[in-house]
Design an enzyme around this catalytic site. Sequence first.
Site, PDB file in Angstrom:
ATOM      1  N   SER A  97       0.873  -1.163   0.000  1.00 17.27           N
ATOM      2  CA  SER A  97       0.000   0.000   0.000  1.00 17.27           C
ATOM      3  C   SER A  97       0.916   1.220   0.000  1.00 17.27           C
ATOM      4  O   SER A  97       1.711   1.395   0.920  1.00 17.27           O
ATOM      5  CB  SER A  97      -0.866  -0.028   1.256  1.00 17.27           C
ATOM      6  N   LYS A 140      -1.021  -1.068  -4.483  1.00 13.32           N
ATOM      7  CA  LYS A 140      -2.241  -0.312  -4.122  1.00 13.32           C
ATOM      8  C   LYS A 140      -1.823   1.125  -3.887  1.00 13.32           C
ATOM      9  O   LYS A 140      -0.892   1.388  -3.129  1.00 13.32           O
ATOM     10  CB  LYS A 140      -2.852  -0.937  -2.865  1.00 13.32           C
ATOM     11  N   LYS A 174      -2.849   4.878  -2.550  1.00  9.45           N
ATOM     12  CA  LYS A 174      -3.805   5.708  -1.815  1.00  9.45           C
ATOM     13  C   LYS A 174      -4.228   6.821  -2.756  1.00  9.45           C
ATOM     14  O   LYS A 174      -3.394   7.388  -3.485  1.00  9.45           O
ATOM     15  CB  LYS A 174      -3.138   6.298  -0.564  1.00  9.45           C
ATOM     16  N   ASP A 218      -7.106   2.973  -3.053  1.00 12.13           N
ATOM     17  CA  ASP A 218      -7.837   3.017  -1.784  1.00 12.13           C
ATOM     18  C   ASP A 218      -8.110   4.477  -1.424  1.00 12.13           C
ATOM     19  O   ASP A 218      -7.187   5.253  -1.194  1.00 12.13           O
ATOM     20  CB  ASP A 218      -6.992   2.350  -0.684  1.00 12.13           C
ATOM     21  N   GLU A 261     -10.982   0.638  -3.309  1.00 13.62           N
ATOM     22  CA  GLU A 261     -11.311   0.340  -1.918  1.00 13.62           C
ATOM     23  C   GLU A 261     -11.998   1.541  -1.266  1.00 13.62           C
ATOM     24  O   GLU A 261     -11.509   2.669  -1.357  1.00 13.62           O
ATOM     25  CB  GLU A 261      -9.984   0.024  -1.203  1.00 13.62           C
ATOM     26  N   ASP A 302     -13.575  -1.864   3.150  1.00 15.11           N
ATOM     27  CA  ASP A 302     -12.636  -1.996   4.269  1.00 15.11           C
ATOM     28  C   ASP A 302     -13.370  -1.448   5.498  1.00 15.11           C
ATOM     29  O   ASP A 302     -14.019  -2.202   6.253  1.00 15.11           O
ATOM     30  CB  ASP A 302     -11.353  -1.208   3.928  1.00 15.11           C
ATOM     31  N   LYS A 357      -9.481  -6.957   8.192  1.00 10.72           N
ATOM     32  CA  LYS A 357      -8.464  -6.480   9.126  1.00 10.72           C
ATOM     33  C   LYS A 357      -8.827  -7.009  10.503  1.00 10.72           C
ATOM     34  O   LYS A 357      -9.968  -6.824  10.958  1.00 10.72           O
ATOM     35  CB  LYS A 357      -8.423  -4.950   9.168  1.00 10.72           C
ATOM     36  N   GLY A 372      -3.744  -4.061   6.171  1.00 11.42           N
ATOM     37  CA  GLY A 372      -2.714  -3.724   7.157  1.00 11.42           C
ATOM     38  C   GLY A 372      -3.028  -2.396   7.807  1.00 11.42           C
ATOM     39  O   GLY A 372      -3.820  -1.601   7.275  1.00 11.42           O
TER      40      GLY A 372
HETATM   41  O1  OSB Z   1      -7.075   1.753   4.592  1.00 12.11           O
HETATM   42  O2  OSB Z   1      -5.858   0.064   4.325  1.00 12.11           O
HETATM   43  C1  OSB Z   1      -6.045   1.168   4.837  1.00 12.11           C
HETATM   44  C2  OSB Z   1      -2.976   2.200   6.880  1.00 12.11           C
HETATM   45  C3  OSB Z   1      -3.580   2.849   7.933  1.00 12.11           C
HETATM   46  C4  OSB Z   1      -4.937   2.987   7.942  1.00 12.11           C
HETATM   47  C5  OSB Z   1      -5.713   2.457   6.904  1.00 12.11           C
HETATM   48  C6  OSB Z   1      -5.113   1.773   5.859  1.00 12.11           C
HETATM   49  C7  OSB Z   1      -3.719   1.683   5.830  1.00 12.11           C
HETATM   50  C8  OSB Z   1      -2.979   1.063   4.740  1.00 12.11           C
HETATM   51  C9  OSB Z   1      -1.590   0.570   5.060  1.00 12.11           C
HETATM   52  O3  OSB Z   1      -3.362   1.011   3.597  1.00 12.11           O
HETATM   53  C10 OSB Z   1      -1.433  -0.886   4.912  1.00 12.11           C
HETATM   54  C11 OSB Z   1      -0.118  -1.335   5.484  1.00 12.11           C
HETATM   55  O4  OSB Z   1      -0.067  -1.651   6.697  1.00 12.11           O
HETATM   56  O5  OSB Z   1       0.852  -1.355   4.734  1.00 12.11           O
HETATM   57 MG    MG Z   2      -8.259   0.600   3.229  1.00 14.35          MG
END
Ligand code: OSB
Ligand code: MG
Length: 374
Positions: free
Chosen positions: A136, A162, A164, A189, A214, A239, A263, A291
């Site tokens: 991510s 992925k 953001k 995401d 996402e 999510d 999660k 994560g």
């Molecule tokens: O939305 O998946 C998410 C990290 C913090 C809060 C929300 C998210 C995330 C990530 C990071 O996308 C995933 C990772 O731990 O690498």
């Molecule tokens: Mg997410």
Amino acid sequence: MMKIDAIILRELRMPLAHPFETSFGVTRERRILLAEVQSEGLTGWGECTAGEHPFFSSESTDTAWEVLRHELGPMLAAESPQHGGDCPRIFRQVRGNRMAKATLENAIWDLEAQREGIPLAQLLGGVRERIACGVSIGIQPSIPALLDVIARELAAGYQRIKLKCKPGWDIEVLERVRSRWPEIMLSCDANSAYRLRDTEHLLSFDEFDLLMIEQPLWHDDFYYHSLLQKRLNTAICLDESIRNRRDALAAIEMESCRIINIKLGRVGGFSEAIAVHNAAQERGVAVWCGGMLESGIGRAHNIALSTLENFSLPGDVSASARYWEEDIVEPAVTVSAEGEITIPEIPGRGYEVRRDLIERLTVRRETIRAMAMV
Ligand code: OSB
Ligand code: MG
């Protein structure tokens, strides 16, 4: 029966190797809450995935600390659970606070696996020897900077990228990434950054052959996502809005999504994560493990969970070195050139805890014991 001798809560400060930016903010340093559950000479560890601020969900490090200290910790200390799966019943009076609950429940599963002398993955019913890893990637200062990060992660072997995204960091970014890498498994995401009035804009994401988008809309929504999914060719993955098995069933029934991110913290621990996994599997909906910028302890739990059969898409479960200069587990989590993590074959969570380092990083601690019998 596992008699609980003590529960030790700690807060650690761990600076991230690189700042992580999402549509809801930037994280530079994690405030990580750990629970160490001692029982008959064994120690189970749990990690709270709540953020520093209640921006992803309503929980934060501080709210989880209070609930663990004053409610959940004493409830667990007064019981002698037999299984990690007993925790939802032990905690049933407390509403919500799922990340706080997961902290303790997951530690009990870790303890139980050690007591049985089997890997945690096996106790959970996992079937994989290796799991597929994605990354991510947070919002970057510029598109060239993002392209450099992607090139590095692909070279390291990660199977899915992925990104953001948010309004202003979406279409142009996806265009540039797709034109450089037409074939990679790519998703994005939004962490709830869009509204229904953005529907036309979101429909243009269909050009980029994404594996999924996402949580584009509200964090607690199913209905409007179902309206969007009807018009979008790209699969929506939920999510934030999936809190439990019933939510997963509602979302699948309403066709709010075609993929589910599981999660551990968000659903309240291993029991509910397995229940969501099974409900999705029975209905032909693929899941993957999300994560929350975990330390090695939460990461070890995510790895074990990802061995269940229906975790058929690469997760956001990546190497320790992407997050930390030094992780609190030994060995650190590593990812192969094929983008896989090999499941440890030793009893319990599979990674030793580095107590010396944890001690150095601890900024507060509290011990909870069962009240003496009178
Ligand atoms: O939305 O998946 C998410 C990290 C913090 C809060 C929300 C998210 C995330 C990530 C990071 O996308 C995933 C990772 O731990 O690498
Ligand atoms: Mg997410």
